[in-house]
Design an enzyme around this catalytic site. Sequence first.
Site, PDB file in Angstrom:
ATOM      1  N   CYS A   1       0.828  -1.214   0.000  1.00 17.11           N
ATOM      2  CA  CYS A   1       0.000   0.000   0.000  1.00 17.11           C
ATOM      3  C   CYS A   1       0.860   1.262   0.000  1.00 17.11           C
ATOM      4  O   CYS A   1       0.702   2.134  -0.863  1.00 17.11           O
ATOM      5  CB  CYS A   1      -0.958  -0.027   1.183  1.00 17.11           C
TER       6      CYS A   1
HETATM    7  N1  LIG Z   1      -4.289  -4.272   5.049  1.00 21.92           N
HETATM    8  C1  LIG Z   1      -3.736  -3.605   4.044  1.00 21.92           C
HETATM    9  O1  LIG Z   1      -3.953  -2.393   3.878  1.00 21.92           O
HETATM   10  C2  LIG Z   1      -2.856  -4.315   3.038  1.00 21.92           C
HETATM   11  C3  LIG Z   1      -2.475  -3.639   1.885  1.00 21.92           C
HETATM   12  C4  LIG Z   1      -1.651  -4.285   0.945  1.00 21.92           C
HETATM   13  C5  LIG Z   1      -1.220  -5.573   1.195  1.00 21.92           C
HETATM   14  N2  LIG Z   1      -1.580  -6.203   2.334  1.00 21.92           N
HETATM   15  C6  LIG Z   1      -1.100  -7.581   2.535  1.00 21.92           C
HETATM   16  O2  LIG Z   1      -2.152  -8.468   2.214  1.00 21.92           O
HETATM   17  C7  LIG Z   1      -2.121  -9.620   3.046  1.00 21.92           C
HETATM   18  C8  LIG Z   1      -3.464  -9.709   3.811  1.00 21.92           C
HETATM   19  O3  LIG Z   1      -3.600  -8.523   4.573  1.00 21.92           O
HETATM   20  P1  LIG Z   1      -4.883  -8.250   5.473  1.00 21.92           P
HETATM   21  O4  LIG Z   1      -4.735  -6.856   5.971  1.00 21.92           O
HETATM   22  O5  LIG Z   1      -6.110  -8.658   4.765  1.00 21.92           O
HETATM   23  O6  LIG Z   1      -4.596  -9.266   6.695  1.00 21.92           O
HETATM   24  P2  LIG Z   1      -5.626  -9.829   7.778  1.00 21.92           P
HETATM   25  O7  LIG Z   1      -6.798  -8.934   7.893  1.00 21.92           O
HETATM   26  O8  LIG Z   1      -4.827 -10.087   9.003  1.00 21.92           O
HETATM   27  O9  LIG Z   1      -6.080 -11.235   7.143  1.00 21.92           O
HETATM   28  C9  LIG Z   1      -5.169 -12.301   7.024  1.00 21.92           C
HETATM   29  C10 LIG Z   1      -5.860 -13.511   6.436  1.00 21.92           C
HETATM   30  O10 LIG Z   1      -4.915 -14.582   6.324  1.00 21.92           O
HETATM   31  C11 LIG Z   1      -5.427 -15.738   7.022  1.00 21.92           C
HETATM   32  N3  LIG Z   1      -4.290 -16.440   7.635  1.00 21.92           N
HETATM   33  C12 LIG Z   1      -3.461 -15.968   8.604  1.00 21.92           C
HETATM   34  N4  LIG Z   1      -2.505 -16.883   8.885  1.00 21.92           N
HETATM   35  C13 LIG Z   1      -2.740 -17.936   8.066  1.00 21.92           C
HETATM   36  C14 LIG Z   1      -2.098 -19.211   7.884  1.00 21.92           C
HETATM   37  N5  LIG Z   1      -0.999 -19.543   8.578  1.00 21.92           N
HETATM   38  N6  LIG Z   1      -2.622 -20.060   6.961  1.00 21.92           N
HETATM   39  C15 LIG Z   1      -3.727 -19.744   6.256  1.00 21.92           C
HETATM   40  N7  LIG Z   1      -4.392 -18.556   6.389  1.00 21.92           N
HETATM   41  C16 LIG Z   1      -3.896 -17.675   7.282  1.00 21.92           C
HETATM   42  C17 LIG Z   1      -6.387 -15.178   8.051  1.00 21.92           C
HETATM   43  O11 LIG Z   1      -7.341 -16.185   8.351  1.00 21.92           O
HETATM   44  P3  LIG Z   1      -7.939 -16.438   9.816  1.00 21.92           P
HETATM   45  O12 LIG Z   1      -9.395 -16.185   9.682  1.00 21.92           O
HETATM   46  O13 LIG Z   1      -7.642 -17.867  10.079  1.00 21.92           O
HETATM   47  O14 LIG Z   1      -7.243 -15.517  10.759  1.00 21.92           O
HETATM   48  C18 LIG Z   1      -7.012 -14.027   7.265  1.00 21.92           C
HETATM   49  O15 LIG Z   1      -8.009 -14.515   6.412  1.00 21.92           O
HETATM   50  C19 LIG Z   1      -0.910  -9.427   3.971  1.00 21.92           C
HETATM   51  O16 LIG Z   1       0.201 -10.096   3.443  1.00 21.92           O
HETATM   52  C20 LIG Z   1      -0.694  -7.919   3.955  1.00 21.92           C
HETATM   53  O17 LIG Z   1       0.655  -7.552   4.211  1.00 21.92           O
HETATM   54  C21 LIG Z   1      -2.406  -5.613   3.263  1.00 21.92           C
END
Ligand SMILES: NC(=O)c1ccc[n+]([C@@H]2O[C@H](COP(=O)([O-])OP(=O)(O)OC[C@H]3O[C@@H](n4cnc5c(N)ncnc54)[C@H](OP(=O)(O)O)[C@@H]3O)[C@@H](O)[C@H]2O)c1
Length: 359
Positions: free
Chosen positions: A149
């Site tokens: 981001c």
């Molecule tokens: N948030 C942002 O603004 C943003 C922007 C760009 C990129 N990103 C990237 O996009 C990715 C997701 O971000 P997010 O903000 O959506 O994160 P998040 O809200 O913490 O969601 C993470 C997801 O991954 C799952 N997960 C976690 N550990 C896992 C494992 N060991 N095996 C399988 N599933 C697992 C979680 O499932 P559970 O339901 O089991 O917890 C949840 O569905 C990250 O790599 C982040 O760095 C985020």
Amino acid sequence: MLLKVAILGGSGYTGGELIRLLLNHSQVKITAITSERSAGKPVYLLFPNLRISDRFEHVDVKKLVEKADLFFLCLPHKTSQDVVYQLYKAGKKVIDLSADYRIKDPSVYEEWYKTPHLYPALLKKAVYGLPELYRKKIKNARIIANPGCYPTSAILGIAPAMKNPAVDIDSIIVDSKSGVSGAGRNPDLPFMFSEANESVKAYAVTTHRHTPEIEQELSFISKKDVKVNFTPHLIPMDRGILSTIYVKLKNRKQFTPALLSEAGRALDGSQLNELYQKFYAKEPFVRVLKSGKYPNTKAVKGTNFCDIAVFFDKRKNSLIIVSAIDNLLKGASGQAVQNMNIMYGFEETEGLKPFAPYP
Ligand SMILES: NC(=O)c1ccc[n+]([C@@H]2O[C@H](COP(=O)([O-])OP(=O)(O)OC[C@H]3O[C@@H](n4cnc5c(N)ncnc54)[C@H](OP(=O)(O)O)[C@@H]3O)[C@@H](O)[C@H]2O)c1
């Protein structure tokens, strides 16, 4: 026939936004959504804003490859590495929202992410999914490393000026502010309401993992080794990133007339806005604002737009660029859908059209 897509890590913030966007996309059908902690539960329990009858399932790659052709990975970094590899081996296409395939040099990845990259050969296959810079490559890619981001806001802000010989590439400062959803949906003390509300703070000063990503892409554009000062700040709002970027210009007296290209002359003020307008003229999601207008996060909230304004500071012979995005859309899920549209030859704005035209 509709494209079958799966969303791995569908219970988080980026996953939820992807579900919302893809439910409104005319060319795709969501066939699987995963969550480890909520496997078996209906998706609407975590996203009451969505009318969807699907249930979460576990990440079981062998089972999932039968269900979809394109996989969006919204998983934490490190977890994504192997899942991307398994899916690639199974002949599938992947858009990975994590950082695992963004950094081309595995030693740089290891230095900043404190873990070795297990599939360095696959890094070469991954295309950095910033359409404004890599549209042609994205079209034929099987692995998209969807940009971070902060890097999206920073790179789009600096890119038009970056090739210019007048830019002092050692002087770039990126000062960014992000809403709390940037940290994901996991409860963590600094991101709780009573900790973050009514407060602004810098964090990960000199150590934020998006630094090498910004440097990599600016180095590719300028063909020089670029290092930046990048300082992120947490601000008390749900979503949005505002980056203010400072770039010094070299002393014009050092240049021969030949070196002052058309673009070089443009950097000294009057034609600066035009240079940016021209660079992004065909881009559906980058809006270069008219002189004197200021980007703000509210104006891009819920959209895939990146708003940019560029200023020339005559006293300091420098540029100040301000860019705003929604971290969950142009900074993540919106950009992922834009990448999918390019990969599959769909209209690039499909599923991403704002509800009303911008005035
Ligand atoms: N948030 C942002 O603004 C943003 C922007 C760009 C990129 N990103 C990237 O996009 C990715 C997701 O971000 P997010 O903000 O959506 O994160 P998040 O809200 O913490 O969601 C993470 C997801 O991954 C799952 N997960 C976690 N550990 C896992 C494992 N060991 N095996 C399988 N599933 C697992 C979680 O499932 P559970 O339901 O089991 O917890 C949840 O569905 C990250 O790599 C982040 O760095 C985020």
